[in-house]
Enzyme design. Structure first.
Site, PDB file in Angstrom:
ATOM      1  N   MET A  30       3.072  -8.977  -6.606  1.00  0.00           N
ATOM      2  CA  MET A  30       4.592  -8.748  -6.236  1.00  0.00           C
ATOM      3  C   MET A  30       5.099 -10.089  -6.122  1.00  0.00           C
ATOM      4  O   MET A  30       6.341 -10.726  -5.853  1.00  0.00           O
ATOM      5  CB  MET A  30       5.236  -8.010  -5.398  1.00  0.00           C
ATOM      6  CG  MET A  30       4.752  -6.268  -5.232  1.00  0.00           C
ATOM      7  SD  MET A  30       5.871  -5.033  -5.004  1.00  0.00           S
ATOM      8  CE  MET A  30       5.948  -5.656  -3.829  1.00  0.00           C
ATOM      9  N   LEU A  33       3.662 -16.044  -3.131  1.00  0.00           N
ATOM     10  CA  LEU A  33       2.584 -16.094  -3.466  1.00  0.00           C
ATOM     11  C   LEU A  33       2.055 -16.334  -1.884  1.00  0.00           C
ATOM     12  O   LEU A  33       3.365 -17.675  -1.387  1.00  0.00           O
ATOM     13  CB  LEU A  33       1.202 -16.554  -4.333  1.00  0.00           C
ATOM     14  CG  LEU A  33       1.609 -15.739  -5.319  1.00  0.00           C
ATOM     15  CD1 LEU A  33       0.777 -16.431  -6.992  1.00  0.00           C
ATOM     16  CD2 LEU A  33       1.903 -14.281  -5.664  1.00  0.00           C
ATOM     17  N   HIS A  37      -2.316 -14.606  -0.630  1.00  0.00           N
ATOM     18  CA  HIS A  37      -2.820 -14.078  -2.042  1.00  0.00           C
ATOM     19  C   HIS A  37      -3.862 -14.628  -1.757  1.00  0.00           C
ATOM     20  O   HIS A  37      -4.903 -14.560  -3.241  1.00  0.00           O
ATOM     21  CB  HIS A  37      -2.096 -14.038  -2.564  1.00  0.00           C
ATOM     22  CG  HIS A  37      -0.825 -12.985  -2.342  1.00  0.00           C
ATOM     23  ND1 HIS A  37       1.092 -13.673  -1.993  1.00  0.00           N
ATOM     24  CD2 HIS A  37       0.596 -11.516  -2.414  1.00  0.00           C
ATOM     25  CE1 HIS A  37       1.443 -12.743  -1.448  1.00  0.00           C
ATOM     26  NE2 HIS A  37       0.922 -11.599  -2.222  1.00  0.00           N
ATOM     27  N   LYS A 153      -4.718  -6.017   4.559  1.00  0.00           N
ATOM     28  CA  LYS A 153      -3.305  -5.982   5.876  1.00  0.00           C
ATOM     29  C   LYS A 153      -2.337  -4.936   5.237  1.00  0.00           C
ATOM     30  O   LYS A 153      -1.973  -3.896   6.508  1.00  0.00           O
ATOM     31  CB  LYS A 153      -2.072  -7.259   4.904  1.00  0.00           C
ATOM     32  CG  LYS A 153      -1.217  -7.064   5.959  1.00  0.00           C
ATOM     33  CD  LYS A 153      -0.448  -8.489   5.909  1.00  0.00           C
ATOM     34  CE  LYS A 153       0.772  -8.861   4.916  1.00  0.00           C
ATOM     35  NZ  LYS A 153       1.889  -6.835   5.023  1.00  0.00           N
ATOM     36  N   ARG A 191       6.979 -11.581   3.183  1.00  0.00           N
ATOM     37  CA  ARG A 191       7.879 -11.480   3.700  1.00  0.00           C
ATOM     38  C   ARG A 191       8.360 -12.433   5.024  1.00  0.00           C
ATOM     39  O   ARG A 191       9.705 -11.983   5.648  1.00  0.00           O
ATOM     40  CB  ARG A 191       8.162  -9.659   4.075  1.00  0.00           C
ATOM     41  CG  ARG A 191       8.351  -8.534   3.467  1.00  0.00           C
ATOM     42  CD  ARG A 191       8.096  -6.929   4.418  1.00  0.00           C
ATOM     43  NE  ARG A 191       7.626  -6.338   2.834  1.00  0.00           N
ATOM     44  CZ  ARG A 191       8.267  -5.686   1.961  1.00  0.00           C
ATOM     45  NH1 ARG A 191       9.545  -5.747   2.744  1.00  0.00           N
ATOM     46  NH2 ARG A 191       8.280  -4.515   1.492  1.00  0.00           N
TER      47      ARG A 191
END
Ligand code: PAF
Length: 286
Positions: A30, A33, A37, A153, A191
């Site tokens: 999403m 990065l 990722h 995760k 986040r």
């Protein structure tokens, strides 16, 4: 690096690989990065002659509209990072490209994830996994990858996607990759960018507690381990949502540590202010 916004253009490019039976690796993201990722992209690059990374903030998997609105977006930086690691193709579709029939796309509605979707994230984020299954199915349909790379995760998400792939007999191998952590142990997450300096310090307690839980598990019952963990998270200034000990295969709750060689994992969700973070780790080896 090729950048495509439509399924048609992406497929015209990927057809070259399919015609030559050369495997395509796929990393769904999403965006926003980070090294987690990029570790998936690097693994795919090592395994496949062509790697596609998608950047698509999927509206159907957010159960809180404020979370969707505030989800970090940094497309230019993402493209730079992907270019620097040598990613072959980036797919950046609009919502209407992924859901041409509307958000109520029914393709995955008949799937049954059983208890996998009822615990932890499934219980705390109603509808979240329906949205994840829906978008991953659409992206697999569009990209038609041979292998898809996902991080541990989001361990429960990984099991849900594996179950979907199995239930629908999709011809893709789901490759699980290890969690990438910051120097103090915090699991990398898009986040994390939204944490204040104080919250960032508090958030380090999540991985500390997971590490300690493995030690507590040697001398305490699962219930005692969970209680100690919840207390430690609160003391660090976090607001824990759950700390659950579960079987890594079916996520059934573990109520006692057996003498047998059965692995047990701990799963945690906690808020630092309004930022919700998750992590997991092995507390007993199988
Ligand atoms: O883990 C994520 O970033 C998302 O849930 C995924 C798998 C890309 C689907 O939107």
């Amino acid at each position: 690096m090729y950048i495509f916004k439509t399924a048609k253009d992406l497929n015209r490019h990927l057809q070259i690989y399919r015609d030559k039976k050369r495997p395509v690796g796929f990393v769904p993201t999403m965006g926003a990065l980070h090294q987690g990722h990029l570790s998936l992209v690097k693994r795919s690059l090592a395994d496949n002659p062509c790697t596609v990374c998608s950047i698509f903030v999927n509206p159907t998997q957010f159960n809180e509209s404020s979370d969707l609105a505030k989800y970090p977006r940094s497309p230019e930086r993402d493209l730079e990072l992907l270019h620097n690691v040598g990613c072959d193709v980036v797919f950046m579709p609009a919502v209407a490209e992924v859901y041409p029939k509307g958000l109520q796309f029914e393709d995955t509605a008949q799937l049954d994830f059983g208890s996998l979707a009822k615990v932890m994230e499934g219980a705390h984020r109603p509808g979240h996994f329906d949205g994840v299954a829906q978008v991953v199915k659409r992206l697999i349909d569009i990209v038609q990858p041979d292998r898809m790379y996902m991080g541990q995760k989001d361990y429960q998400q990984l099991l849900i996607v594996r179950s979907m792939v199995q239930q629908l007999a999709l011809p893709v191998e789901v490759v699980a990759c290890p969690i990438v952590r910051e120097a103090d142990g915090l699991a990398m997450s898009s986040r994390n960018q939204r944490l204040t300096a104080e919250q960032r310090q508090q958030a380090a307690a999540i991985s500390d507690v997971l590490r300690q839980a493995a030690q507590w598990a040697a001398v305490h019952t699962p219930e005692e381990v969970a209680q100690k963990a919840l207390r430690a998270l609160e003391e660090a200034g976090l607001e824990p949502e759950y700390f659950t000990l579960a079987d890594p295969v079916d996520l059934s709750p573990v109520h006692r540590f057996s003498e047998e060689e059965e692995a047990v994992m701990a799963f945690v969700a906690a808020r630092a202010g309004e930022i919700r973070l998750i992590d997991n780790g092995l507390v007993k080896k199988g």
